[in-house]
Design an enzyme around this catalytic site. Structure first.
Site, PDB file in Angstrom:
ATOM      1  N   GLY A  40      70.492   5.963  29.846  1.00 35.30           N
ATOM      2  CA  GLY A  40      70.431   5.162  28.617  1.00 35.30           C
ATOM      3  C   GLY A  40      71.112   3.838  28.862  1.00 35.30           C
ATOM      4  O   GLY A  40      72.322   3.713  28.690  1.00 35.30           O
ATOM      5  N   GLY A  52      71.235   0.890  27.426  1.00 36.40           N
ATOM      6  CA  GLY A  52      71.314  -0.109  26.357  1.00 36.40           C
ATOM      7  C   GLY A  52      72.642  -0.829  26.470  1.00 36.40           C
ATOM      8  O   GLY A  52      73.263  -0.859  27.538  1.00 36.40           O
ATOM      9  N   ALA A  53      73.093  -1.387  25.360  1.00 34.76           N
ATOM     10  CA  ALA A  53      74.330  -2.174  25.388  1.00 34.76           C
ATOM     11  C   ALA A  53      75.519  -1.339  25.859  1.00 34.76           C
ATOM     12  O   ALA A  53      76.293  -1.763  26.715  1.00 34.76           O
ATOM     13  CB  ALA A  53      74.597  -2.756  23.994  1.00 34.76           C
ATOM     14  N   LYS A  81      85.742   7.765  13.731  1.00 31.00           N
ATOM     15  CA  LYS A  81      84.783   6.698  13.988  1.00 31.00           C
ATOM     16  C   LYS A  81      83.771   6.581  12.834  1.00 31.00           C
ATOM     17  O   LYS A  81      83.342   5.496  12.462  1.00 31.00           O
ATOM     18  CB  LYS A  81      84.059   6.935  15.311  1.00 31.00           C
ATOM     19  CG  LYS A  81      83.257   5.714  15.709  1.00 31.00           C
ATOM     20  CD  LYS A  81      82.613   5.776  17.057  1.00 31.00           C
ATOM     21  CE  LYS A  81      81.841   4.472  17.252  1.00 31.00           C
ATOM     22  NZ  LYS A  81      80.799   4.568  18.242  1.00 31.00           N
ATOM     23  N   ASN A 140      77.366   0.630   8.929  1.00 29.92           N
ATOM     24  CA  ASN A 140      75.980   0.738   9.397  1.00 29.92           C
ATOM     25  C   ASN A 140      75.045   0.998   8.222  1.00 29.92           C
ATOM     26  O   ASN A 140      73.926   0.489   8.174  1.00 29.92           O
ATOM     27  CB  ASN A 140      75.839   1.866  10.435  1.00 29.92           C
ATOM     28  CG  ASN A 140      76.488   1.507  11.768  1.00 29.92           C
ATOM     29  OD1 ASN A 140      77.583   0.961  11.809  1.00 29.92           O
ATOM     30  ND2 ASN A 140      75.813   1.797  12.857  1.00 29.92           N
ATOM     31  N   SER A 176      75.110  -1.651  15.025  1.00 32.17           N
ATOM     32  CA  SER A 176      73.997  -1.252  15.892  1.00 32.17           C
ATOM     33  C   SER A 176      72.805  -0.683  15.112  1.00 32.17           C
ATOM     34  O   SER A 176      71.653  -0.964  15.433  1.00 32.17           O
ATOM     35  CB  SER A 176      74.480  -0.227  16.919  1.00 32.17           C
ATOM     36  OG  SER A 176      75.034   0.903  16.266  1.00 32.17           O
TER      37      SER A 176
END
Lengths: 308, 308
Positions: B9, B11-12, B187, B195, B258
């Site tokens: 994965g 991604g960022a 978190k 989000n 995100s």
């Protein structure tokens, strides 16, 4: 018996009930803005899916309430967001006995009138009706029509019954109630979830809302929260109303709640009258209003950013 | 000591932490799809607002995990909505002692790995970091960077500390914790409101959310609901975290969460991992999760209708 009626706010609600009263022979004066010329020329047309269509060819339209003068009954059907204009519009209509009947959505409108014109003048009517104004002077009736009518303060009186009779005899179902606030909360049980989710869903009609499994769950939860909030405030509404309303709404088809029509047209939404006041009154009474508050704040943000 | 790491994965998150590990001299293999050619040619660039920019010119990129073969550590940073692909991707990477470290958002990812590959292999890392992938191989670091790392089941072990050391020595703040689930809920206290409101607000960044008076109130209420839900589930998080997080977020500037980036780009949003699981676990434990459920259902509807 002869009486004069003024309709202030000639949107879908004002035109629909006003047209019935004219047709029944009452002397009705409409205060109009943008639609004045058109209605003065062509009258009002009511197109209905459930009763006969009819046209009222001659309508007494006015550009100011000074032109109308004293009446027996002022029917108020403007948007609740514009109540301040009533401070100028109503005085020319007032005689000693003139009574004010607000057919507006939500909470706080009758109180506003009472504060400025005296509570003894004020009546309220809750309209359980699906209407959309489709063009100037043309109102589409999509179902229902009942008005629950009562005094702002206290039980129904001879006056309430008399005004109720004016409406009933014009072909409108009108039920005189002894507790207007109870009826207001009963109406909010529907308006809060459906008008709200229609906006938060970005312009959904009631059929789309009920077809979405998540939104249908939220409809039920919000209805229950409103019913319980009303209960804390002393207005007993049976929880069975939830399923009854869902069933009834399923039969409405793709009805677009009035707030959603306002929202998608870029017009001001009655955020405080429908969600804000209900939340504040529930919160102050210690009711559990988490969902209602969340809906209120999301709609506030959404309508504010849409207005920018 | 020599060890092999696979990043699944890219991604960022995968690229940011992977690039640090490569720079520190670790043998790191990246599984890549769309960015493979570009990164194989040009490497990875990390641009940061708070630490030095750096480029990793030579990156070992692979199109399949068979090509990578057995590793000591699999770092999993794919979207939680695509976990099923791991059933095919992970087996070629597994040796007897291979451990799986999920850096994914939300709840349920470690459990998914445990179910299919055995819970003793599974670790988790919560990334408190603001990252956006701005183009192939180019990651923008907008702040923070801490990983809270722990075992899926039980307290930290020598292994946890060793893997933590790999990250720490690469320049990443890494805190080994004895209760990963506690850290996950901690978190979520941030992720659930920010989000979520970023999506419900139609694509708002955190500065826009906090600048709106209603949404700022909802941020605080949702944080508190998550903290109390965690408490009912046995994870004690102090309520003072609300103000601490609001203060910290105000410093982030116009950071785009995100999920909002995914949403506005038309990509799948991690609805179940972030909101669905949190709501279900809270509901099952009898916590008051009305706001969380409402947010979950509104986002489900919104992401579903956006996908149509």
């Amino acid at each position: 018996m002869s009486y004069r009626i003024a309709i202030v706010g000639a949107g879908a609600v004002g035109c629909y009930y006003g047209a019935h009263l004219v047709r029944a022979g009452a002397e009705v004066h409409f205060l109009m803005r943008s639609d004045l010329e058109h209605v003065a020329e062509s009258g009002l047309s009511i197109e209905s899916v459930s009763h006969e269509d009819f046209v009222v060819p001659e309508v007494q339209c006015h550009a100011s309430t000074e032109e109308i003068g004293e009446v027996d009954l002022v029917v108020i059907a403007i948007k609740a967001t514009h109540n301040e204009v009533l401070l100028e519009l109503i005085p020319p209509l007032l005689g000693k006995e003139t009574c004010l009947l607000t057919l507006q959505n939500g909470l706080g409108n009758g109180e506003f009138l009472a504060e400025h014109f005296g509570e003894s003048r004020v009546m309220g009517g809750l309209c359980f009706v699906c209407l959309n104004r489709i063009s100037p002077g043309v109102i589409k009736h999509l179902g229902f029509g009942l008005i629950m009518m009562g005094e702002l303060c206290g039980a129904a009186t001879d006056r309430t019954r008399e005004v109720g009779e004016w409406f009933s005899s014009s072909g409108v179902a009108c039920e005189v109630v002894d507790d207007l606030m109870w009826a207001s909360w009963r109406k909010l049980v529907w308006n809060i979830p459906f008008n709200g989710l229609a906006i938060l869903g970005g312009g959904m009609d009631v059929a789309e809302i009920l077809a979405d499994e998540d939104l249908q769950i939220l409809v039920r939860q919000l209805m229950l929260e409103v019913i319980r909030t009303a209960g804390v405030l002393g207005f007993e509404i049976p929880e069975s109303l939830v399923e009854e309303q869902v069933r009834r709404t399923l039969k409405m088809g793709p009805y677009r709640p009035s707030s959603m029509v306002d929202f998608t047209a870029g017009r001001e939404v009655e955020v405080e009258a429908i969600w804000g006041e209900a939340w504040r009154r529930g919160e102050a009474a210690g009711a559990e209003v988490g969902r209602l508050e969340m809906m209120y704040r999301l709609i506030r943000e959404k309508t504010r950013s849409a207005a920018v």
